[in-house]
Write a protein that holds these residues in place. Structure first.
Motif, PDB file in Angstrom:
ATOM      1  N   GLU A 158     -14.124   0.853   8.920  1.00  0.00           N
ATOM      2  CA  GLU A 158     -14.193   0.431   7.521  1.00  0.00           C
ATOM      3  C   GLU A 158     -15.517  -0.256   7.194  1.00  0.00           C
ATOM      4  O   GLU A 158     -15.752  -0.630   6.049  1.00  0.00           O
ATOM      5  N   ALA A 199      -0.946   1.870  10.378  1.00  0.00           N
ATOM      6  CA  ALA A 199      -1.227   0.744   9.494  1.00  0.00           C
ATOM      7  C   ALA A 199      -1.250  -0.545  10.301  1.00  0.00           C
ATOM      8  O   ALA A 199      -0.576  -0.660  11.337  1.00  0.00           O
ATOM      9  N   VAL A 259      -4.776   0.775   6.311  1.00  0.00           N
ATOM     10  CA  VAL A 259      -3.958   1.978   6.499  1.00  0.00           C
ATOM     11  C   VAL A 259      -4.919   3.128   6.799  1.00  0.00           C
ATOM     12  O   VAL A 259      -5.964   3.265   6.146  1.00  0.00           O
ATOM     13  N   PRO A 304      -6.830   6.377   6.578  1.00  0.00           N
ATOM     14  CA  PRO A 304      -7.117   7.038   5.305  1.00  0.00           C
ATOM     15  C   PRO A 304      -6.146   8.150   4.915  1.00  0.00           C
ATOM     16  O   PRO A 304      -5.747   8.258   3.750  1.00  0.00           O
ATOM     17  N   TYR A 313      -3.113   8.418   5.356  1.00  0.00           N
ATOM     18  CA  TYR A 313      -1.758   7.961   5.031  1.00  0.00           C
ATOM     19  C   TYR A 313      -1.731   6.987   3.853  1.00  0.00           C
ATOM     20  O   TYR A 313      -0.690   6.395   3.574  1.00  0.00           O
ATOM     21  N   ARG A 314      -2.842   6.837   3.184  1.00  0.00           N
ATOM     22  CA  ARG A 314      -2.898   5.905   2.057  1.00  0.00           C
ATOM     23  C   ARG A 314      -2.194   6.480   0.832  1.00  0.00           C
ATOM     24  O   ARG A 314      -2.072   7.685   0.680  1.00  0.00           O
ATOM     25  N   GLY A 332       1.365   1.112   3.428  1.00  0.00           N
ATOM     26  CA  GLY A 332       0.623  -0.141   3.361  1.00  0.00           C
ATOM     27  C   GLY A 332       1.434  -1.242   2.692  1.00  0.00           C
ATOM     28  O   GLY A 332       1.461  -2.383   3.152  1.00  0.00           O
ATOM     29  N   GLN A 361     -10.009  -5.121  -4.116  1.00  0.00           N
ATOM     30  CA  GLN A 361      -8.566  -5.341  -3.961  1.00  0.00           C
ATOM     31  C   GLN A 361      -8.078  -6.625  -4.628  1.00  0.00           C
ATOM     32  O   GLN A 361      -6.878  -6.937  -4.561  1.00  0.00           O
TER      33      GLN A 361
END
Length: 283
Positions: A26, A57, A76, A78, A80-81, A86, A110
């Motif tokens: 990330e 996650a 999470v 990518p 599975y986002r 999440g 966020q």
């Protein structure tokens, strides 16, 4: 085809290593040897979401003392986002820290989502990037932390954090490849700092001092431990204008910002003496 089974459980040491890898992907640039320091604080405070046994996650929800907690590693994978995984681990993490004042350093994008969960913005942090090297200043009172009784370092550190973090600090200042120094004035510890190897270059953190002059001397001594070809990072509270000025004086450039947020009252911390955050993951 049967629905996939999603479960949330406490991470194994190997899964924490995996979460640190995700953090690196990330762009958060974790330290190479952070895991041991992290795990000792609260071994149950690292959760993993498993989908049919596959880790997808993560979240850290570390308890400090009786009333504080810090949230990090909210990731999470990518692919599975956007599927609710999440949110489930987020809720499990907040439940683990129920009743405590919770802090986090979240990416700015966020902030709105964190506010929905009751987090309030306290201030921003800026990550600065620059070059290592240079000459350590010939300053009276510079001392290797390993030459000081740990109790003195711990006592000094306690005013900079909302709760006791003795076990964490013991390991943090002795990480493999790190360099930890203090500065004394009139027989008292007047500041200390740590530089540690990361996936990219080195990070200085914490950098704590009684004034900007001492902070600058510590910073230069730490930076000199890296090569001029190495990148060095410093995470500073945006509200500490002297810390920002030190970063800019040495031609460091901002690479990203985080939002320090809390669910309850903002801890009364000496941000004017905090020139470098210890770690965005655990505060």
């Amino acid at each position: 085809m049967a629905d996939k089974q999603y479960c949330i459980q406490v991470m194994t040491p190997e899964q924490l290593d995996l979460a640190i890898d995700w953090a690196a992907q990330e762009g958060w640039n974790p330290g190479l040897y952070d895991a041991n320091s992290f795990r000792c604080v609260d071994p149950n405070g690292f959760l993993v979401g498993l989908l049919d046994g596959e880790p997808i996650a993560s979240i850290s929800v570390v308890k400090y003392g009786d009333s504080f907690g810090f949230l990090g590693f909210y990731i999470v994978k990518p692919e599975y986002r956007g599927q609710g995984y999440g949110l489930q681990i987020w809720k499990a993490g907040l439940e683990y820290l129920a009743g405590r004042n919770i802090g986090l350093d979240g990416v700015e994008a966020q902030q709105v989502n964190y506010k929905k969960s009751g987090f309030k913005l306290a201030y921003g942090n800026i990550r600065y990037e620059g070059q290592g090297g240079g000459n350590a200043p010939a300053v009276e009172g510079l001392v290797d932390l390993s030459d000081l009784p740990f109790e003195r370092i711990d006592a000094y550190d306690q005013s900079f954090f909302p709760a006791e973090r003795t076990e964490f600090l013991k390991r943090w200042i002795k990480q493999e490849g790190s360099y930890a120094i203090g500065i004394e004035r009139d027989g008292q510890l007047a500041g200390y700092g740590v530089i540690r190897p990361c996936r990219s270059g080195y990070k200085v953190g914490p950098l704590l001092a009684e004034n900007a002059e001492l902070a600058e001397e510590l910073f230069l001594a730490l930076k000199a431990k890296a090569k001029s070809s190495d990148l060095v990072y410093l995470d500073v509270p945006e509200v500490n204008k002297n810390a920002v000025a030190i970063a800019e004086k040495y031609t460091m450039t901002p690479v990203f910002k985080t939002a320090r947020m809390y669910t309850k009252s903002f801890p009364d911390l000496p941000l004017d003496r905090t020139f470098g955050v210890t770690t965005f993951e655990l505060g």
